[in-house]
Every structure is written in C-alpha cells, then in structure tokens.
Design a protein around this motif. Structure first.
Motif, PDB file in Angstrom:
ATOM      1  N   ARG A  93       1.336 -13.152  13.515  1.00 24.69           N
ATOM      2  CA  ARG A  93       2.407 -13.885  13.249  1.00 24.69           C
ATOM      3  C   ARG A  93       1.651 -15.299  12.289  1.00 24.69           C
ATOM      4  NH1 ARG A  93       4.445 -12.212  18.291  1.00 24.69           N
ATOM      5  NH2 ARG A  93       3.363 -14.075  19.393  1.00 24.69           N
ATOM      6  N   THR A 147       0.672 -14.342   8.666  1.00 29.50           N
ATOM      7  CA  THR A 147       1.501 -13.459   7.666  1.00 29.50           C
ATOM      8  C   THR A 147       2.798 -14.258   7.695  1.00 29.50           C
ATOM      9  OG1 THR A 147       2.279 -12.106   9.568  1.00 29.50           O
ATOM     10  CG2 THR A 147       0.392 -11.246   8.383  1.00 29.50           C
ATOM     11  N   ALA A 148       3.703 -13.770   6.794  1.00 28.51           N
ATOM     12  CA  ALA A 148       5.266 -14.115   6.844  1.00 28.51           C
ATOM     13  C   ALA A 148       6.061 -12.961   6.908  1.00 28.51           C
ATOM     14  CB  ALA A 148       5.495 -15.054   5.615  1.00 28.51           C
ATOM     15  N   LEU A 149       7.298 -13.207   7.450  1.00 32.23           N
ATOM     16  CA  LEU A 149       8.209 -12.015   7.668  1.00 32.23           C
ATOM     17  C   LEU A 149       9.049 -11.800   6.422  1.00 32.23           C
ATOM     18  CD1 LEU A 149       9.222  -9.793   9.678  1.00 32.23           C
ATOM     19  CD2 LEU A 149      10.790 -11.765  10.151  1.00 32.23           C
ATOM     20  N   GLU A 205      12.019  -5.634   7.240  1.00 29.02           N
ATOM     21  CA  GLU A 205      11.333  -6.772   7.162  1.00 29.02           C
ATOM     22  C   GLU A 205       9.829  -6.419   7.812  1.00 29.02           C
ATOM     23  OE1 GLU A 205      13.667  -9.891   8.428  1.00 29.02           O
ATOM     24  OE2 GLU A 205      13.637 -10.615   6.225  1.00 29.02           O
ATOM     25  N   HIS A 244       5.874  -8.231   8.811  1.00 28.16           N
ATOM     26  CA  HIS A 244       4.896  -9.296   8.475  1.00 28.16           C
ATOM     27  C   HIS A 244       3.633  -9.024   7.574  1.00 28.16           C
ATOM     28  CE1 HIS A 244       6.397 -11.752  12.109  1.00 28.16           C
ATOM     29  NE2 HIS A 244       6.773 -10.773  12.339  1.00 28.16           N
ATOM     30  N   ALA A 300       0.394  -5.176  15.040  1.00 28.05           N
ATOM     31  CA  ALA A 300       1.265  -5.279  13.775  1.00 28.05           C
ATOM     32  C   ALA A 300       2.419  -4.540  13.905  1.00 28.05           C
ATOM     33  CB  ALA A 300       0.527  -5.312  12.471  1.00 28.05           C
ATOM     34  N   THR A 306       4.839  -5.784  16.354  1.00 25.21           N
ATOM     35  CA  THR A 306       5.450  -7.123  15.996  1.00 25.21           C
ATOM     36  C   THR A 306       6.450  -6.776  14.817  1.00 25.21           C
ATOM     37  OG1 THR A 306       3.304  -8.256  16.413  1.00 25.21           O
ATOM     38  CG2 THR A 306       4.955  -9.310  15.164  1.00 25.21           C
ATOM     39  N   ASN A 307       6.307  -5.857  14.066  1.00 24.15           N
ATOM     40  CA  ASN A 307       7.086  -5.514  12.918  1.00 24.15           C
ATOM     41  C   ASN A 307       8.458  -4.578  13.601  1.00 24.15           C
ATOM     42  OD1 ASN A 307       5.850  -6.510  10.892  1.00 24.15           O
ATOM     43  ND2 ASN A 307       4.409  -4.534  10.387  1.00 24.15           N
ATOM     44  N   ALA A 310      10.745  -7.100  14.977  1.00 24.25           N
ATOM     45  CA  ALA A 310      11.616  -7.993  13.974  1.00 24.25           C
ATOM     46  C   ALA A 310      12.550  -7.170  13.596  1.00 24.25           C
ATOM     47  CB  ALA A 310      10.456  -8.265  12.830  1.00 24.25           C
TER      48      ALA A 310
END
Length: 219
Positions: free
Chosen positions: A15, A18-20, A30, A32, A118, A121-122, A125
C-alpha cells in the motif's frame, strides 16, 4: 527506505509503494499499481532482494493479464459458476475479473510472498474473495475447470515446462486460456486465437507505448 513499512508487513509495504488505480483495458477492476515504474522497481528490488525475492512484477498490470481479464468480463460464460486457477497471477487482474464475471471460486498462485500479499490486497479493494497459493503449481492438477495464464512464455525453459503442463490440463478437459502480447516462446503453432486487444503499456517496461495482446486457447 527510511519511513516505509517494515518488510515483515507485506500488505502495508504494498500500500505504501503503490496507488489504487484501474488498468487501461479493465476499468471494472482496481489494483495497487506502481505510479513511477523506475522508482518502485529500484526501491522494492533493493529491499526485497535482501530477502531473495524477485522484482515487483505484482506492481504492474501486464498486457497478457489485462487481455485475459477483458476477455473474461466480456465473455462471462467462460468462467461463470466454475473453478478457476489464475496461474502466475501477479496482482491477479485476470483472477479478480473472473470473480466479477461470476466464477464460483478463483485460486491465484504465485512464487513470491509479496505477490500473494498484493493479490490479497487487490481482492479486498475489489470486494471479491480469492484463495491464494504460494508455490510452483506446474505439474499439479487440482481439477480446475478453467486455467488463466498471462505473460508466462518469456523464457525458454520455463515456457517449455509451463506449456507442457497447460497442454496436459487442456487434454483432460480444462479450458486453458493464455494471455500473451507476443512473448518469444509462445507456442503459437499449437494455439488458436480467440481475441486481440490493443493494450497501453509502460515504455519503461516494454520499450513501447502499446502492445497487441491476444487471448489464445489450445487447438
């Protein structure tokens, strides 16, 4: 990397670096992703190299994966209600797209623990649930209905091993879809093209601004 999250917290590390944002071909998803290619490559390669991990391939939406994701979203019947493997998933753009297209389950595998973070996390999101699996699944068959393989044919020996395994899965009845933007070792003579997309890419990574990414299946 003073001031960045500790490497024992991969999710926070991702996080922070990176940027979403949505990949160009898949606005429904979307991820990261890296904002500055060279910066994240240098920063994370230096830090993660100390742990014996590969470069941050998970921080980019590669053209083959985007093509697979677009194909799944545009052709949901190919995955709807089925068990899907997103092989060498990177940030799992195609696996997340498959879930959004109605897959029953998606298992996303990677060799890199930070790539697994990742993917998790993705998925969070995007409000979908993926199962992650750390390790080399080449040679394994857990009965998946559909196997998605994006950008995997770029080195000779891995391409030979992966290609043979994918052909075996195809022969027993799995739907094997390959996303590829013209990598050197793609076995085109054994494949049939299903779709083609013009995918904007990062010049720092691909030495060009667009790639023609195709979705293939075995003949």
């Amino acid at each position: 990397m003073t001031g960045t999250p500790r490497l024992d917290d991969p999710h926070a590390f991702i996080r922070a670096h990176t940027a979403l944002m949505a990949p160009p071909m898949v606005p429904e998803v979307e991820l990261h992703l890296a904002v500055e290619t060279v910066a994240i490559w240098e920063q994370t390669e230096e830090a993660l190299g100390e742990m014996g991990l590969p470069p941050p391939f998970w921080a980019f939406a590669w053209a083959g994966g985007q093509a697979l994701a677009r194909y799944c979203l545009d052709n949901p019947a190919i995955v709807s209600g089925l068990r899907v493997l997103d092989f060498a998933a990177g940030g799992a753009v195609s696996g997340i797209a498959a879930m959004k297209a109605g897959a029953a389950t998606v298992e996303a595998c990677e060799l890199d623990a930070f790539a697994i973070a990742a993917i998790e996390t993705n998925a969070q999101a995007n409000g979908v649930a993926l199962t992650t699996r750390l390790g080399d699944l080449v040679g394994t068959d857990d009965g998946w209905d559909v196997v998605l393989a994006g950008d995997v044919f770029y080195e000779a020996e891995p391409a030979r091993l992966i290609g043979g395994w994918l052909e075996t899965l195809n022969a027993r009845g799995a739907t094997v879809l390959i996303g590829d933007p013209g990598r050197s070792f793609l076995p085109q003579d054994r494949l049939e093209r299903l779709a083609e997309y013009t995918v904007p890419v990062t010049r720092d990574l691909e030495d060009r601004e667009v790639r023609q990414a195709k979705v293939w299946k075995y003949r």
